[in-house]
Design a protein around this motif. Structure first.
Motif, PDB file in Angstrom:
ATOM      1  N   THR A  28       0.898  -1.149   0.000  1.00  0.00           N
ATOM      2  CA  THR A  28       0.000   0.000   0.000  1.00  0.00           C
ATOM      3  C   THR A  28       0.938   1.201   0.000  1.00  0.00           C
ATOM      4  N   HIS A  29       0.397   2.426   0.005  1.00  0.00           N
ATOM      5  CA  HIS A  29       1.325   3.547  -0.203  1.00  0.00           C
ATOM      6  C   HIS A  29       1.199   4.732   0.755  1.00  0.00           C
ATOM      7  N   GLU A  30       0.684   4.512   1.931  1.00  0.00           N
ATOM      8  CA  GLU A  30       0.603   5.611   2.896  1.00  0.00           C
ATOM      9  C   GLU A  30       1.971   6.247   3.133  1.00  0.00           C
ATOM     10  N   GLU A  31       2.966   5.419   3.355  1.00  0.00           N
ATOM     11  CA  GLU A  31       4.293   5.928   3.681  1.00  0.00           C
ATOM     12  C   GLU A  31       4.868   6.777   2.555  1.00  0.00           C
ATOM     13  N   ILE A  32       4.695   6.285   1.325  1.00  0.00           N
ATOM     14  CA  ILE A  32       5.325   6.972   0.197  1.00  0.00           C
ATOM     15  C   ILE A  32       4.628   8.309  -0.065  1.00  0.00           C
ATOM     16  N   MET A  33       3.298   8.317   0.016  1.00  0.00           N
ATOM     17  CA  MET A  33       2.582   9.577  -0.158  1.00  0.00           C
ATOM     18  C   MET A  33       2.962  10.555   0.961  1.00  0.00           C
ATOM     19  N   THR A  34       3.045  10.050   2.168  1.00  0.00           N
ATOM     20  CA  THR A  34       3.413  10.930   3.289  1.00  0.00           C
ATOM     21  C   THR A  34       4.835  11.459   3.108  1.00  0.00           C
ATOM     22  N   TYR A  35       5.697  10.599   2.585  1.00  0.00           N
ATOM     23  CA  TYR A  35       7.080  10.991   2.303  1.00  0.00           C
ATOM     24  C   TYR A  35       7.110  12.187   1.355  1.00  0.00           C
ATOM     25  N   HIS A  36       6.253  12.121   0.323  1.00  0.00           N
ATOM     26  CA  HIS A  36       6.230  13.234  -0.628  1.00  0.00           C
ATOM     27  C   HIS A  36       5.549  14.471  -0.055  1.00  0.00           C
ATOM     28  N   ALA A  37       4.686  14.258   0.916  1.00  0.00           N
ATOM     29  CA  ALA A  37       3.949  15.394   1.486  1.00  0.00           C
ATOM     30  C   ALA A  37       4.801  16.156   2.503  1.00  0.00           C
ATOM     31  N   ARG A  38       5.635  15.422   3.211  1.00  0.00           N
ATOM     32  CA  ARG A  38       6.316  16.083   4.320  1.00  0.00           C
ATOM     33  C   ARG A  38       7.322  17.121   3.836  1.00  0.00           C
ATOM     34  N   ARG A  39       7.325  18.238   4.541  1.00  0.00           N
ATOM     35  CA  ARG A  39       8.189  19.382   4.270  1.00  0.00           C
ATOM     36  C   ARG A  39       7.843  20.083   2.967  1.00  0.00           C
ATOM     37  N   VAL A  40       6.944  19.475   2.159  1.00  0.00           N
ATOM     38  CA  VAL A  40       6.520  20.140   0.927  1.00  0.00           C
ATOM     39  C   VAL A  40       5.149  20.760   1.152  1.00  0.00           C
ATOM     40  N   LEU A  41       4.248  19.974   1.748  1.00  0.00           N
ATOM     41  CA  LEU A  41       2.995  20.567   2.216  1.00  0.00           C
ATOM     42  C   LEU A  41       3.317  21.188   3.574  1.00  0.00           C
ATOM     43  N   ALA A  42       3.953  22.349   3.542  1.00  0.00           N
ATOM     44  CA  ALA A  42       4.531  22.906   4.766  1.00  0.00           C
ATOM     45  C   ALA A  42       3.649  23.968   5.402  1.00  0.00           C
ATOM     46  N   SER A  43       2.688  24.456   4.628  1.00  0.00           N
ATOM     47  CA  SER A  43       1.847  25.534   5.128  1.00  0.00           C
ATOM     48  C   SER A  43       0.377  25.150   5.029  1.00  0.00           C
ATOM     49  N   TYR A  44      -0.422  25.719   5.897  1.00  0.00           N
ATOM     50  CA  TYR A  44      -1.868  25.483   5.814  1.00  0.00           C
ATOM     51  C   TYR A  44      -2.406  25.920   4.469  1.00  0.00           C
ATOM     52  N   LYS A  45      -1.654  26.858   3.812  1.00  0.00           N
ATOM     53  CA  LYS A  45      -2.111  27.338   2.514  1.00  0.00           C
ATOM     54  C   LYS A  45      -1.988  26.272   1.424  1.00  0.00           C
ATOM     55  N   ASP A  46      -1.163  25.235   1.684  1.00  0.00           N
ATOM     56  CA  ASP A  46      -0.942  24.197   0.668  1.00  0.00           C
ATOM     57  C   ASP A  46      -2.060  23.155   0.639  1.00  0.00           C
ATOM     58  N   MET A  47      -2.953  23.243   1.606  1.00  0.00           N
ATOM     59  CA  MET A  47      -3.951  22.182   1.706  1.00  0.00           C
ATOM     60  C   MET A  47      -5.354  22.752   1.582  1.00  0.00           C
ATOM     61  N   PRO A  48      -6.347  21.935   1.280  1.00  0.00           N
ATOM     62  CA  PRO A  48      -6.303  20.469   1.161  1.00  0.00           C
ATOM     63  C   PRO A  48      -5.685  19.977  -0.150  1.00  0.00           C
ATOM     64  N   GLN A  49      -5.236  18.731  -0.123  1.00  0.00           N
ATOM     65  CA  GLN A  49      -4.747  18.059  -1.319  1.00  0.00           C
ATOM     66  C   GLN A  49      -5.355  16.653  -1.354  1.00  0.00           C
ATOM     67  N   THR A  50      -5.632  16.186  -2.553  1.00  0.00           N
ATOM     68  CA  THR A  50      -6.026  14.779  -2.721  1.00  0.00           C
ATOM     69  C   THR A  50      -5.145  14.167  -3.785  1.00  0.00           C
ATOM     70  N   TRP A  51      -4.399  13.156  -3.405  1.00  0.00           N
ATOM     71  CA  TRP A  51      -3.455  12.502  -4.323  1.00  0.00           C
ATOM     72  C   TRP A  51      -3.881  11.056  -4.490  1.00  0.00           C
ATOM     73  N   TYR A  52      -3.854  10.603  -5.715  1.00  0.00           N
ATOM     74  CA  TYR A  52      -4.234   9.203  -5.903  1.00  0.00           C
ATOM     75  C   TYR A  52      -3.367   8.529  -6.933  1.00  0.00           C
ATOM     76  N   GLN A  53      -3.492   7.228  -6.985  1.00  0.00           N
ATOM     77  CA  GLN A  53      -2.750   6.450  -7.967  1.00  0.00           C
ATOM     78  C   GLN A  53      -3.503   5.151  -8.197  1.00  0.00           C
ATOM     79  N   ILE A  54      -3.255   4.560  -9.339  1.00  0.00           N
ATOM     80  CA  ILE A  54      -3.821   3.248  -9.619  1.00  0.00           C
ATOM     81  C   ILE A  54      -2.635   2.373  -9.952  1.00  0.00           C
ATOM     82  N   GLN A  55      -2.336   1.442  -9.089  1.00  0.00           N
ATOM     83  CA  GLN A  55      -1.188   0.601  -9.414  1.00  0.00           C
ATOM     84  C   GLN A  55      -1.147  -0.703  -8.650  1.00  0.00           C
ATOM     85  N   THR A  56      -0.208  -1.525  -9.036  1.00  0.00           N
ATOM     86  CA  THR A  56      -0.096  -2.868  -8.485  1.00  0.00           C
ATOM     87  C   THR A  56       0.462  -2.845  -7.069  1.00  0.00           C
ATOM     88  N   LYS A  57      -0.198  -3.583  -6.209  1.00  0.00           N
ATOM     89  CA  LYS A  57       0.264  -3.747  -4.831  1.00  0.00           C
ATOM     90  C   LYS A  57       0.649  -5.202  -4.642  1.00  0.00           C
TER      91      LYS A  57
END
Length: 562
Positions: free
Chosen positions: A106-135
């Motif tokens: 699953t990909h909670e960790e990887i999405m969070t990895y990309h979010a951290r320090r980049v979604l740094a301000s309340y102004k950056d949110m909300p965001q919805t990120w998705y993917q369709i791929q093999t698990k």
RNA sequence: CGGGGUGUAGCGCAGCCCGGUUAGCGCGCUUCGUUCGGGACGAAGAGGUCGGGAGUUCGAAUCUCCCCACCCCGACCA
């Protein structure tokens, strides 16, 4: 697509290893082939359907502001160690042997990895990120074809919000997107309250399809729509009353009496006079669970009470903690935590084990003799019990989980340090949600719900082709010319057409293949009707067939596919 | 991981218990002919490390042991 040039290996006979209908039909229709247990190749026809499902998902996800990612399946193990999920997944996670990589389940960790320090301000949110791929998950026992595999296609999305209200909004958006997706796919589904399990988090709902091939069990109320996974479902059952007078406790010799049934037979009592004991281990401590008579412990509900994972005690542990073996264990004199099911609340004159092999105790008054007892709803509910909302009879049946939406909260953002600054410059963990759909399961469930004895019955939404054009005797010049012309015309009009142009196949053979593959509309071009400048149109779903003038065909088809 | 089952041609199966010619059958495949609107017919063909390894035996698909794969039930399952 011309059938003579396509790789659509249909099967006349039912493959030995397939049991559930969707699996049988997907194999017979040449949609998939197994490579290894729980690992399937999608053949061209099957992959077309995958793409149809994905397209619907894309549209609905984009409509709620989702942005699609393409993430690696191969992940560095250290990222997963930040959330301690290498251990949590245990053997279910695939490990790469010659690198410190894992195959992502699953990909909670990887999405969070990309979010951290980049979604740094309340102004950056909300965001919805998705993917369709093999698990990848190392399932101990893959089964039911595509329904439970070691590798599977999953659409998952993740929402990032700054407030609980924001999360609620993201959750609601996904809930409605999911309803749209499943409706557009033509599925009859329902939504149940669920346990969030090892994913963590608070709110959670599952999108389910009723099916004998299902692995979950749900309770469902026909009259008010109440639905719950049995892991969390409740019901109303008749309360038991305390006797007016409590007897004193007394020991009874019960040689070789182990089960509740044996105890009832031996003492000539009813099972509702018995408190069944089960010993669970929670955080290395023994917890004694008391159930009325033969009722089963719902371990999910138990874990909610204990706050962390439980497992049944091993035989040696039972002996160590209670002094007796299973069958002779009871609450009187037990030193650890005791949790009893609500149905036992304050009952007296009960029978239970004596914590001494071959002995039981009678006359137990839970209020008097078990002072530190706690009560909680710990039952697995049964069909026929009353709905907790409207009192009607509950139905309990197996179902397939198609999708699951979670309010994750801050579990991942906290452990991985995905923080943002609010308006006041204060730091907070991002509030996350996670939302999954099993893409192949959508297909399997669709087929479970839409087939007949002849084969699959596609709706236009998921059909690999809209039209199955059949040239009957492809050795006759006039049939060849007419069907080739129609093929070209229909394609020019933008229809997706599968053209059975095989020279050698007999009429019956082609009809049967067409019914098996199940395109919504069949157009049959035969010698006799051609003489009247007509072809035959068959609706797969209804079996209805009628003749159409060739000149009117395009318009007729347009009407039918509207 | 526990219980049960299966493995013989692309697919479905027989043969194994009770060892003994070139290992069969149906479907599918190739070629030719006939047929041609609901899974056609005839003729001639091709296709097998009998799941793998070791053993017993003059001789193993068949008996013994080990291993592997797959299916079903259970346990497990974010």
């Amino acid at each position: 697509m011309k059938l003579s040039k396509s790789f659509i290996p249909t099967l006349k006979e039912v493959p030995n290893d397939a049991v559930v209908t969707s699996h049988v039909l997907m194999l017979r229709a040449g949609m998939v082939r197994m490579l290894s247990a729980g690992i399937y190749s999608f053949l061209p026809l099957g992959y077309k359907v995958v793409k149809k499902v994905c397209e619907i998902i894309h549209q609905e996800m984009d409509a709620i502001g989702g942005q699609e990612f393409h993430l690696p399946a191969l992940n560095p193990k250290e990222i997963w160690e930040e959330t301690n999920r290498v251990e949590a997944f245990g053997d279910t996670m695939f490990h790469v042997k010659n690198r410190e990589y894992i195959l992502a389940p699953t990909h909670e960790e990887i999405m969070t990895y990309h979010a951290r320090r980049v979604l740094a301000s309340y102004k950056d949110m909300p965001q919805t990120w998705y993917q369709i791929q093999t698990k990848f998950r190392n399932e101990p026992r893959p089964r039911s074809g595509i329904i439970r595999g070691r590798q599977f296609l999953m659409k998952d999305s993740y929402s990032f919000d700054t407030t609980q209200e924001g999360l609620n909004e993201s959750y609601k958006l996904h809930d409605s997107a999911y309803r749209n997706i499943f409706e557009r796919c033509g599925l009859k589904f329902f939504v149940v309250g669920a346990s969030s399990g090892a994913m963590g988090g608070s709110g959670s709902e599952e999108f389910m399809v009723k099916s004998s091939a299902g692995e979950d069990t749900v309770a469902y109320c026909e009259s008010c729509g109440y639905a719950g996974n049995v892991e969390v479902a409740t019901s109303k059952v008749e309360a038991l009353k305390r006797d007016d007078v409590s007897k004193d406790i007394y020991e009874i010799s019960t040689p070789n009496v182990k089960s509740i049934d044996e105890l009832c037979a031996f003492l000539n009592i009813d099972e509702t006079q018995c408190a069944k004991s089960r010993v669970y281990i929670n955080d290395k401590e023994a917890v004694l669970v008391l159930m009325l008579g033969n009722e089963e412990v719902n371990e999910t509900k138990l874990e909610k009470v204990t706050g962390s994972g439980v497992r049944p005690g091993h035989p040696e542990e039972l002996k160590e903690f209670t002094g007796a073996d299973a069958g002779s264990i009871g609450p009187v004199g037990f030193k650890g935590r005791i949790i009893a099911d609500e149905r036992l609340r304050n009952l007296n004159n009960l029978f239970s084990g004596a914590n001494k092999n071959d002995f039981h105790i009678g006359g137990i008054d839970l209020s008097r003799d078990v002072p530190n007892i706690e009560y909680a709803d710990l039952r697995i509910i049964k069909a026929g019990e009353n709905c907790p909302r409207c009192d009607s009879k509950l139905d309990v049946f197996p179902a397939i989980e198609l999708g699951h939406i979670f309010k994750l909260g801050t579990k991942y953002s906290e452990s991985m340090g995905a923080l943002f600054l609010d308006e006041n410059g204060k730091s907070h963990p991002i509030i996350m949600g996670s939302y999954g759909i099993g893409v192949e399961r959508v297909i399997a469930c669709y087929i479970e719900q839409h087939h007949d004895e002849r084969g699959i019955v596609w709706d236009t939404s998921l059909a690999p082709f809209q039209i199955h054009l059949i040239g009957l005797n492809m050795k006759k010049e006039e049939v060849i010319t007419a069907s080739e012309n129609l093929y070209a015309q229909l394609q020019k009009e933008g229809f997706e057409v599968l053209f059975d142009d095989r020279r050698d196949a007999q009429a019956g053979f082609k009809f049967n293949d067409a019914d098996l593959l199940g395109m919504p509309i069949q157009i049959i071009v035969g010698e006799k009707k051609l003489k009247e400048n007509k072809v035959e149109v068959k609706i797969r779903k209804s079996g209805e067939r009628f003749e159409v003038e060739i000149d009117n065909l395009i318009n007729t088809i347009k009407d039918l596919l509207k």
